[in-house]
Design a protein around this motif. Sequence first.
Motif, PDB file in Angstrom:
ATOM      1  N   TYR A  51       0.849  -1.196   0.000  1.00 16.11           N
ATOM      2  CA  TYR A  51       0.000   0.000   0.000  1.00 16.11           C
ATOM      3  C   TYR A  51       0.885   1.246   0.000  1.00 16.11           C
ATOM      4  CZ  TYR A  51      -3.149  -3.630   1.774  1.00 16.11           C
ATOM      5  OH  TYR A  51      -3.854  -4.795   1.960  1.00 16.11           O
ATOM      6  N   ASN A  52       0.584   2.165  -0.925  1.00 19.31           N
ATOM      7  CA  ASN A  52       1.340   3.409  -1.017  1.00 19.31           C
ATOM      8  C   ASN A  52       0.640   4.580  -0.348  1.00 19.31           C
ATOM      9  OD1 ASN A  52       3.666   2.626  -2.833  1.00 19.31           O
ATOM     10  ND2 ASN A  52       1.944   1.967  -4.094  1.00 19.31           N
ATOM     11  N   ASN A  53      -0.638   4.395   0.003  1.00 20.12           N
ATOM     12  CA  ASN A  53      -1.380   5.453   0.688  1.00 20.12           C
ATOM     13  C   ASN A  53      -2.631   4.849   1.331  1.00 20.12           C
ATOM     14  OD1 ASN A  53      -3.579   5.477  -1.392  1.00 20.12           O
ATOM     15  ND2 ASN A  53      -1.894   6.232  -2.690  1.00 20.12           N
ATOM     16  N   ILE A  54      -3.338   5.653   2.089  1.00 20.54           N
ATOM     17  CA  ILE A  54      -4.492   5.158   2.847  1.00 20.54           C
ATOM     18  C   ILE A  54      -5.636   4.724   1.936  1.00 20.54           C
ATOM     19  CG2 ILE A  54      -5.613   7.407   3.145  1.00 20.54           C
ATOM     20  CD1 ILE A  54      -6.215   6.536   6.055  1.00 20.54           C
ATOM     21  N   ASP A  55      -5.773   5.324   0.759  1.00 24.33           N
ATOM     22  CA  ASP A  55      -6.844   4.935  -0.155  1.00 24.33           C
ATOM     23  C   ASP A  55      -6.621   3.527  -0.701  1.00 24.33           C
ATOM     24  OD1 ASP A  55      -8.245   7.288   0.119  1.00 24.33           O
ATOM     25  OD2 ASP A  55      -7.167   8.294  -1.494  1.00 24.33           O
ATOM     26  N   GLU A  56      -5.372   3.183  -0.970  1.00 30.05           N
ATOM     27  CA  GLU A  56      -5.062   1.846  -1.474  1.00 30.05           C
ATOM     28  C   GLU A  56      -5.277   0.775  -0.406  1.00 30.05           C
ATOM     29  OE1 GLU A  56      -1.185   1.598  -3.117  1.00 30.05           O
ATOM     30  OE2 GLU A  56      -1.548   3.054  -4.712  1.00 30.05           O
TER      31      GLU A  56
END
Length: 319
Positions: free
Chosen positions: A55-60
Amino acid sequence: MQDFLYIHFSVFYRNFAPHLQLMSSIKINIQETNNETILKFVSNKILVNGGSYEYNNIDEAKNSPLAQQLFHLPFVKKVLVTANFIAIQRYDIVQWSDVEEEVREQIEAYIQNGAPVVKEESTKKDAVEVYAEVTPNPAVMKFGTNKALTQTDVEFTNIEEASKSSPLAQALFSFAFVKEIFISENYISITKYDMIDWNEVYQEVRTFIRNYIQDGKKIISELPKQQTKQNVEIPKENLTDTEAKIVDILDEYIKPAVASDGGNIAFQSYDAESKRVSVILQGACSGCPSSTVTLKNGIETMLKEMLPNQISEVVAING
């Protein structure tokens, strides 16, 4: 800025404080990596059923409640979840030495509380491919797959060993001709008894493995608790300088080659006085007729050339 980070982290961390007293069985250990911005938090329990999630960010991270919570920490840049560890990459606004223990306790508390690390059932099923390959060892067939199976190599010599940690291996032992099973990152090497030829059964085994993985069944339920033939990896922090160099050479130059043939080589020990290196051969390498030649003409020669005057011989303690 530092005050903001401290307050932000303290408020977030206090949400988990009531659960800290529950940590009796879950243990998370911190392990450094070659990248100073990335730290691994290694669990003594299985976190996900095979594969890995990045995961690269919270949305992913919508299918990972734990990763989402970690992204609320302002210094978290990337999160990787595997079967037995969580790797976190940080931004340069903090040093790991300032926050690593709090992050470790936070992850430990979350897992102990019984919440899912990754909601795997909500993810879309990918098509599973399994192919069969012959190996230099006529008793061993390699079954490769496009799905990650484990982050820690495991080997089983009987169904009793398999029943303790791998439902997949246990199921494969239901085939009467299966003698030993080695499971690596993206392949399974199966050693058969001489009662049957591989060309009579490999297609049935290939289909069985593909259907098992496609159905989302557990591959590894629990990692071996002790260092045995099943789990021979030695933490690098416990190695001497020479031992660490030997492991690096094996990992970079030897393992990829033997893995392509369905085998594995694991460092066991180094005797500084005799300069003898002991290794364990697994999968197709174990019992292979050509393994002795490979060991002496390939591995031993390479180690002697790359570590002059430090290696006298390489021996396999099995196979």
